[in-house]
Design a protein around this motif. Structure first.
Motif, PDB file in Angstrom:
ATOM      1  N   HIS A  40       0.825  -1.207   0.000  1.00  0.00           N
ATOM      2  CA  HIS A  40       0.000   0.000   0.000  1.00  0.00           C
ATOM      3  C   HIS A  40       0.857   1.254   0.000  1.00  0.00           C
ATOM      4  O   HIS A  40       2.008   1.237   0.419  1.00  0.00           O
ATOM      5  N   CYS A  41       0.248   2.312  -0.422  1.00  0.00           N
ATOM      6  CA  CYS A  41       0.858   3.628  -0.412  1.00  0.00           C
ATOM      7  C   CYS A  41       0.076   4.469   0.591  1.00  0.00           C
ATOM      8  O   CYS A  41      -1.134   4.635   0.449  1.00  0.00           O
ATOM      9  N   LYS A  42       0.770   4.978   1.577  1.00  0.00           N
ATOM     10  CA  LYS A  42       0.101   5.773   2.611  1.00  0.00           C
ATOM     11  C   LYS A  42       0.012   7.224   2.159  1.00  0.00           C
ATOM     12  O   LYS A  42       1.028   7.879   1.972  1.00  0.00           O
ATOM     13  N   GLY A  43      -1.187   7.726   1.956  1.00  0.00           N
ATOM     14  CA  GLY A  43      -1.381   9.124   1.559  1.00  0.00           C
ATOM     15  C   GLY A  43      -1.011   9.362   0.115  1.00  0.00           C
ATOM     16  O   GLY A  43      -1.121   8.478  -0.736  1.00  0.00           O
ATOM     17  N   VAL A  46       3.233  10.365  -4.399  1.00  0.00           N
ATOM     18  CA  VAL A  46       4.530  11.015  -4.665  1.00  0.00           C
ATOM     19  C   VAL A  46       5.254  11.294  -3.345  1.00  0.00           C
ATOM     20  O   VAL A  46       6.448  11.030  -3.215  1.00  0.00           O
ATOM     21  N   LYS A  47       4.529  11.793  -2.359  1.00  0.00           N
ATOM     22  CA  LYS A  47       5.148  12.061  -1.053  1.00  0.00           C
ATOM     23  C   LYS A  47       5.614  10.751  -0.403  1.00  0.00           C
ATOM     24  O   LYS A  47       6.665  10.708   0.235  1.00  0.00           O
ATOM     25  N   HIS A  48       4.821   9.701  -0.579  1.00  0.00           N
ATOM     26  CA  HIS A  48       5.210   8.405  -0.024  1.00  0.00           C
ATOM     27  C   HIS A  48       6.479   7.897  -0.726  1.00  0.00           C
ATOM     28  O   HIS A  48       7.411   7.417  -0.068  1.00  0.00           O
ATOM     29  N   ALA A  49       6.518   8.015  -2.052  1.00  0.00           N
ATOM     30  CA  ALA A  49       7.697   7.592  -2.803  1.00  0.00           C
ATOM     31  C   ALA A  49       8.929   8.381  -2.365  1.00  0.00           C
ATOM     32  O   ALA A  49      10.029   7.841  -2.258  1.00  0.00           O
ATOM     33  N   LEU A  71       6.281   0.921  -6.553  1.00  0.00           N
ATOM     34  CA  LEU A  71       4.998   0.290  -6.853  1.00  0.00           C
ATOM     35  C   LEU A  71       4.279  -0.048  -5.561  1.00  0.00           C
ATOM     36  O   LEU A  71       4.884  -0.633  -4.654  1.00  0.00           O
ATOM     37  N   ALA A  72       3.005   0.301  -5.468  1.00  0.00           N
ATOM     38  CA  ALA A  72       2.131  -0.140  -4.385  1.00  0.00           C
ATOM     39  C   ALA A  72       1.134  -1.101  -5.041  1.00  0.00           C
ATOM     40  O   ALA A  72       0.166  -0.668  -5.666  1.00  0.00           O
ATOM     41  N   VAL A  73       1.403  -2.399  -4.921  1.00  0.00           N
ATOM     42  CA  VAL A  73       0.700  -3.381  -5.756  1.00  0.00           C
ATOM     43  C   VAL A  73      -0.771  -3.565  -5.409  1.00  0.00           C
ATOM     44  O   VAL A  73      -1.589  -3.756  -6.306  1.00  0.00           O
ATOM     45  N   LEU A  74      -1.127  -3.504  -4.152  1.00  0.00           N
ATOM     46  CA  LEU A  74      -2.537  -3.685  -3.805  1.00  0.00           C
ATOM     47  C   LEU A  74      -3.352  -2.420  -4.086  1.00  0.00           C
ATOM     48  O   LEU A  74      -4.553  -2.494  -4.335  1.00  0.00           O
TER      49      LEU A  74
END
Length: 147
Positions: A40-43, A46-49, A71-74
């Motif tokens: 998952h990507c939190k928020g 781009v900021k998470h990356a 990549l946040a696969v789910l």
């Protein structure tokens, strides 16, 4: 059918193909390329990356020329994040153009092929602006990382 989680997303053969694409791209540049996969990507992605980029110490390369494929696969999202050194030299829409080149592969579930194409394109641009030097060191791992 359940979706594959981050660590299961790529087979061992696919991880090797991605690693080989990174090694091939980095042979001609001092730039550093990484692929990182999470569930998952939190928020904001781009900021998470950007946080992942820092956590992987990609912002500590000598020429600030690292590129992260996140990549946040789910969540079915991905970001290409470049460091300040390369961002100063490429057009503002450069990473979007690579993303757009990768998207048809991703939509066809050809994730490894899409990543390898994106890595190749990023490597070509890195080579243009940061050619390989005799004393270059591979500063970061070329393996796909997960968290």
């Amino acid at each position: 059918m359940s979706e594959k989680k981050a660590r299961e997303f790529f087979s061992e053969q696919e991880k090797l193909a991605i690693r080989d694409a990174i090694v091939a791209a980095e042979k001609h540049t001092s730039g550093e390329i990484r692929v990182h996969v999470e569930n998952h990507c939190k928020g904001d992605e781009v900021k998470h990356a950007e946080k992942v980029f820092a956590r992987l110490k990609m912002n500590q390369t000598a020429e600030r020329n690292g590129v992260l494929f996140f990549l946040a696969v789910l969540d079915r999202t991905f970001v290409i994040y470049g460091d300040a050194g390369i961002n100063e030299k490429v057009p503002a829409d450069f990473w979007d153009s690579i993303r757009d080149h990768m998207l048809p592969h991703f939509k066809a579930k050809e994730f490894t092929r899409g990543l390898c194409e994106g890595i190749r394109l990023a490597g070509n641009k890195l080579q243009e602006h940061f050619p390989h030097k005799e004393d270059d060191k591979d500063e970061l791992s070329n393996d796909v990382s997960f968290s």
